[in-house]
Design an enzyme around this catalytic site. Sequence first.
Site, PDB file in Angstrom:
ATOM      1  N   ASN A  65      25.288  20.819  29.283  1.00  0.00           N
ATOM      2  CA  ASN A  65      26.390  20.519  30.450  1.00  0.00           C
ATOM      3  C   ASN A  65      26.155  21.598  31.414  1.00  0.00           C
ATOM      4  O   ASN A  65      26.503  22.894  31.448  1.00  0.00           O
ATOM      5  CB  ASN A  65      27.497  21.100  29.863  1.00  0.00           C
ATOM      6  N   TRP A  66      25.443  20.849  33.112  1.00  0.00           N
ATOM      7  CA  TRP A  66      25.072  22.222  33.594  1.00  0.00           C
ATOM      8  C   TRP A  66      26.131  22.764  34.780  1.00  0.00           C
ATOM      9  O   TRP A  66      26.207  23.593  35.175  1.00  0.00           O
ATOM     10  CB  TRP A  66      23.403  21.630  34.689  1.00  0.00           C
ATOM     11  N   LYS A  67      27.508  21.894  34.283  1.00  0.00           N
ATOM     12  CA  LYS A  67      28.615  22.537  35.270  1.00  0.00           C
ATOM     13  C   LYS A  67      28.231  22.491  36.514  1.00  0.00           C
ATOM     14  O   LYS A  67      27.234  21.208  37.148  1.00  0.00           O
ATOM     15  CB  LYS A  67      29.168  23.539  34.294  1.00  0.00           C
TER      16      LYS A  67
ATOM     17  N   SER B  72      29.553  28.897  23.814  1.00  0.00           N
ATOM     18  CA  SER B  72      28.979  30.153  23.335  1.00  0.00           C
ATOM     19  C   SER B  72      28.067  29.319  22.568  1.00  0.00           C
ATOM     20  O   SER B  72      27.825  30.461  21.332  1.00  0.00           O
ATOM     21  CB  SER B  72      30.319  31.075  23.238  1.00  0.00           C
TER      22      SER B  72
ATOM     23  N   GLU C 260      37.507  22.069  31.224  1.00  0.00           N
ATOM     24  CA  GLU C 260      37.570  22.676  32.159  1.00  0.00           C
ATOM     25  C   GLU C 260      38.453  21.323  33.359  1.00  0.00           C
ATOM     26  O   GLU C 260      38.842  21.651  34.150  1.00  0.00           O
ATOM     27  CB  GLU C 260      36.151  23.413  32.707  1.00  0.00           C
TER      28      GLU C 260
ATOM     29  N   GLY D 148      26.460  24.986  27.153  1.00  0.00           N
ATOM     30  CA  GLY D 148      27.072  25.338  28.627  1.00  0.00           C
ATOM     31  C   GLY D 148      25.754  25.628  29.190  1.00  0.00           C
ATOM     32  O   GLY D 148      24.402  26.018  29.850  1.00  0.00           O
ATOM     33  N   GLY D 149      26.355  27.888  29.570  1.00  0.00           N
ATOM     34  CA  GLY D 149      25.016  28.797  29.408  1.00  0.00           C
ATOM     35  C   GLY D 149      23.821  28.311  29.534  1.00  0.00           C
ATOM     36  O   GLY D 149      22.626  28.441  30.178  1.00  0.00           O
TER      37      GLY D 149
ATOM     38  N   HIS E 123      36.097  17.243  29.647  1.00  0.00           N
ATOM     39  CA  HIS E 123      35.764  19.155  29.238  1.00  0.00           C
ATOM     40  C   HIS E 123      37.328  19.321  29.598  1.00  0.00           C
ATOM     41  O   HIS E 123      37.646  19.405  30.491  1.00  0.00           O
ATOM     42  CB  HIS E 123      34.862  19.216  30.089  1.00  0.00           C
TER      43      HIS E 123
ATOM     44  N   GLU F  45      35.333  21.374  21.340  1.00  0.00           N
ATOM     45  CA  GLU F  45      34.785  22.714  22.107  1.00  0.00           C
ATOM     46  C   GLU F  45      35.988  22.989  22.106  1.00  0.00           C
ATOM     47  O   GLU F  45      36.907  23.312  22.734  1.00  0.00           O
ATOM     48  CB  GLU F  45      34.990  22.396  22.957  1.00  0.00           C
TER      49      GLU F  45
ATOM     50  N   GLY G 286      32.346  29.479  27.250  1.00  0.00           N
ATOM     51  CA  GLY G 286      32.018  30.386  28.185  1.00  0.00           C
ATOM     52  C   GLY G 286      31.997  32.112  27.489  1.00  0.00           C
ATOM     53  O   GLY G 286      32.171  33.089  29.249  1.00  0.00           O
TER      54      GLY G 286
END
Length: 252
Positions: A9-11, A212, A96, A233-234, A94, A166, A172
């Site tokens: 997930n590149w956000k 994470s 967010e 993510g990251g 998600h 999640e 994150g």
Amino acid sequence: MRKNIVAGNWKMNNDLSQTKSLISDLLTKVSGTETKVMIAPAFTNLHIACELTKQSPIEVAAQNMHFAENGAYTGEVSASMLKSIGVNTVILGHSERRAQFREDDAILAKKIDAALQNDMTIIFCFGEELEDRNSGNHFAIVKSQLKNALSHLETKDWENIILAYEPVWAIGTGVTATPDQAQEMHYFVRKMIDECVGGHVADNTSVLYGGSVKPDNAKEIFSKSDVDGGLIGGASLNADDFMTIIDAFNRS
Ligand code: PGA
């Protein structure tokens, strides 16, 4: 049998040239993997991502979509628009989106229906906040998120559903759920599907863990019997890190 899946997930990261270069980097490394690999770039880069990954094992997903087919929804994108450029998968729910854009279970249920009507695959995210876990309420929260968004589905709809647990406190933050915490929740979710939908669906639905996941913890998390992969993510923004996570499942 359910599949092992690692989705990035590149956000809101990577402009056009960064998208092209990360994809070309991944393409040189990804061949031979038996794990299903997905990437979810920003809307502006979905078209080029589809073009660049056409003859490859990488599938492209959107990070969101609207529930309406078209109309006066300034700034939004529909399922059929995504399908028209070759995007067949969408991430919905998600945390967010839930927290920053006020997407509640009712909106998510409508989005799920729109995606299914367009024969899209859905990566449906759910998970508790830190205070829910600290108060021991995490199973109840997860149960209600899943019931409210998914209980109206027909059995055949589940062929298009991938779940992603999640925990919000792990996203994150660098704090990961322990492999046992992940396994415990994934087992709970699979048991719930078994009871509410049926054993066949429970056995065949991939349940990913997100929050994470990094190159140094992926193997241990993915080794748990009810963890079928990760939503990353990251660490998905770096080709080597993402590949190490993909490789946490065995390679051919
Ligand atoms: P993270 O994000 O890997 O950076 O924690 C996961 C996610 O939001 O899906």
